[in-house]
Design an enzyme around this catalytic site. Structure first.
Site, PDB file in Angstrom:
ATOM      1  N   ARG A 167      25.573  41.538  81.651  1.00  0.00           N
ATOM      2  CA  ARG A 167      26.361  42.396  80.776  1.00  0.00           C
ATOM      3  C   ARG A 167      26.169  43.829  81.269  1.00  0.00           C
ATOM      4  NH1 ARG A 167      26.220  42.640  74.273  1.00  0.00           N
ATOM      5  NH2 ARG A 167      28.017  43.987  74.095  1.00  0.00           N
ATOM      6  N   ARG A 177      24.885  55.878  63.868  1.00  0.00           N
ATOM      7  CA  ARG A 177      25.773  56.831  64.559  1.00  0.00           C
ATOM      8  C   ARG A 177      26.795  57.415  63.588  1.00  0.00           C
ATOM      9  NH1 ARG A 177      27.343  52.618  69.066  1.00  0.00           N
ATOM     10  NH2 ARG A 177      25.251  51.739  69.195  1.00  0.00           N
ATOM     11  N   HIS A 179      32.406  47.311  73.185  1.00  0.00           N
ATOM     12  CA  HIS A 179      32.499  46.007  72.494  1.00  0.00           C
ATOM     13  C   HIS A 179      33.680  45.194  73.026  1.00  0.00           C
ATOM     14  CE1 HIS A 179      30.462  47.871  68.701  1.00  0.00           C
ATOM     15  NE2 HIS A 179      29.557  47.216  69.417  1.00  0.00           N
ATOM     16  N   GLU A 181      30.000  37.049  71.991  1.00  0.00           N
ATOM     17  CA  GLU A 181      30.087  37.801  73.251  1.00  0.00           C
ATOM     18  C   GLU A 181      29.407  37.039  74.378  1.00  0.00           C
ATOM     19  OE1 GLU A 181      28.541  40.969  70.712  1.00  0.00           O
ATOM     20  OE2 GLU A 181      29.540  42.359  72.070  1.00  0.00           O
ATOM     21  N   ASN A 225      21.144  40.437  79.716  1.00  0.00           N
ATOM     22  CA  ASN A 225      21.661  41.586  78.969  1.00  0.00           C
ATOM     23  C   ASN A 225      20.530  42.617  78.888  1.00  0.00           C
ATOM     24  OD1 ASN A 225      22.746  43.339  77.131  1.00  0.00           O
ATOM     25  ND2 ASN A 225      23.234  41.786  75.587  1.00  0.00           N
TER      26      ASN A 225
END
Ligand code: ADP
Length: 415
Positions: free
Chosen positions: A90, A238, A179, A387, A9
């Protein structure tokens, strides 16, 4: 016989990796290389309950991959690189090319490269990771697992923005969603739980980055993130959705460039912008000590989630099998979950089981379960996301498809 599979990842300045024994899905070691490109880069290895930290200057992702392989060999997690039978990467953006994971060949790699403009922070590191592994281990199947793939089933009216159509056709401007691996994991888990494929769900993945997904008949129907992960909910740093005119206004008012304002919206907004802290635990502590800005930030986060739950309830025509909370905040923030459920209680006929809610968090004995009463019209659940497991599963299934093309793909049980 056990085979070893590697999951990679790559972030903009980091590389996480985990090595697994398959098919038992046992993690042998995981590592986290940070501050790639800086003089003070370092990495951490975790195995057998031990943690090792090492400082080493690592200038780019190609070097990071070499360090990773050296550590795997030196510590005898593998005796030879040929022990590794499949590698899962990923990848942030699959654009409109991919609605599921794929084995990486030249065409796939070119497509990932062409999507760099939509994932400028992540794709260069991801591409370097893929290319390095390809040059070192050309025979080993490498699989790309995209954050966007699960959302490709959205109907056009949900993924289009009402902007000039040519922006979509010529520049790829549309909602992609992110996601996806987490939303897919929760959807698969809930399909097993309800023992049916056509589940209708409202999934709240609330971590530092946060997004929600409206799942209709077992597929993504709508989601909160857009062209980039900036859109939708209030997040750690964010802003979530704002009036886009704010950008031009602030550029003029504060004499800033578009890039500077966009960076502030990504890195200095959300909980951090309002409360001065981006970690939810810190914001909660401040709020509990009477800090009004922290209290405001939590109310704003709560409202942004509650509003989307109400919107998705309508999109699902009221036929909702479950509302699911997941990721760091969703799995642990007991009081936030309570205030969201309570705020929707009379509108949606849902009833919080306070004791059940209080008993579920990562640091408690119970990490998953139902947080509503038997009388509640809709079940509200907490399910830890995984995940990495989803990436591992796709990698294992697809690598075996390649290795034994004619034989049946082995199926793993969800943990
Ligand atoms: P990401 O993967 O996007 O970095 P995570 O899913 O790990 O994010 O979630 C991180 C968030 O979870 C942080 O804001 C953190 O404060 C929050 N969190 C973790 N543990 C708790 C807790 N016990 N109570 C409240 N929030 C928590």
């Amino acid at each position: 016989m056990c085979e070893k599979f590697l999951i990679i990842n790559a972030g903009s300045s980091s590389l996480k990796f985990s090595l697994y024994d398959m098919p038992v899905a046992k993690e042998i070691v995981n590592g986290y290389i940070e501050k790639i490109g800086n003089q003070d880069s370092f990495y951490t290895l975790k195995y057998n309950g031990q943690k090792q930290e090492k400082n080493r200057v690592i200038m780019n992702h190609t070097e990071a991959v070499k360090v990773m392989l050296e550590e795997l060999l030196e510590n005898q997690f593998i005796s030879d690189i040929s022990d590794i039978k499949g590698i899962g990467h990923r990848v942030l953006h699959g654009g409109e090319f991919y609605s599921e994971s794929v084995i990486i060949d030249d065409e796939v790699l070119n497509n990932i490269k062409s999507l760099t403009k939509l994932g400028p922070l992540h794709h260069p590191g991801e591409i370097a990771g893929i290319e390095s592994m390809q040059s070192i281990m050309p025979e080993v199947p490498q699989i790309a697992v995209f954050d966007t793939a699960f959302h490709q089933t959205m109907p056009k009216e949900n993924y289009m923005y009402a902007v000039p159509y040519s922006w979509y056709e010529e520049n790829g401007v549309r909602k992609y969603g992110f996601h996806g691996t987490s939303h897919k994991y929760i959807t698969e888990t809930m399909k097993n739980y309800f023992n049916k494929d056509n589940v209708n769900l409202i999934i709240c993945h609330i971590g530092s980055g946060a997004s929600m997904c409206c799942v209709k008949d077992g597929k993504c129907y709508d989601t909160t993130m857009g062209l980039t992960p900036l859109d939708g909910l209030v997040m750690g740093t964010r802003s979530g959705n704002i009036d886009s005119s704010i950008i031009e206004y602030i550029c003029k008012e504060r004499n800033m460039s578009v890039e500077e304002v966009t960076s502030e919206l990504n890195k200095r907004s959300g909980l951090l912008g309002i409360a001065g802290k981006n970690d939810f635990r810190d914001v909660e502590n401040l709020a509990n000590s009477g800090n009004e800005k922290a209290q405001l930030a939590i109310k704003m986060l709560k409202n942004s989630i509650a509003k989307y739950i109400a919107q998705y309830y309508v999109e699902l025509d009221g036929k909702v099998d479950a509302i699911v909370f997941t990721a760091g905040i969703g799995e642990n923030a007991v009081s936030l979950r309570a205030s969201i459920v309570n705020s929707l209680s009379s509108a949606l006929n849902i009833e919080l089981d306070q004791e059940a809610n209080n008993s579920i968090a990562r640091f408690k004995e119970k990490q998953s379960g139902m947080i509503t009463t038997e009388d509640s019209k809709i079940k509200v659940m907490v399910i830890p996301t995984n995940e990495e497991y989803m990436i591992l599963k796709d990698t294992y299934d697809m690598a075996n498809k390649k290795i034994e093309k004619s034989s049946k793909v082995k199926n793993l049980e969800y943990k």
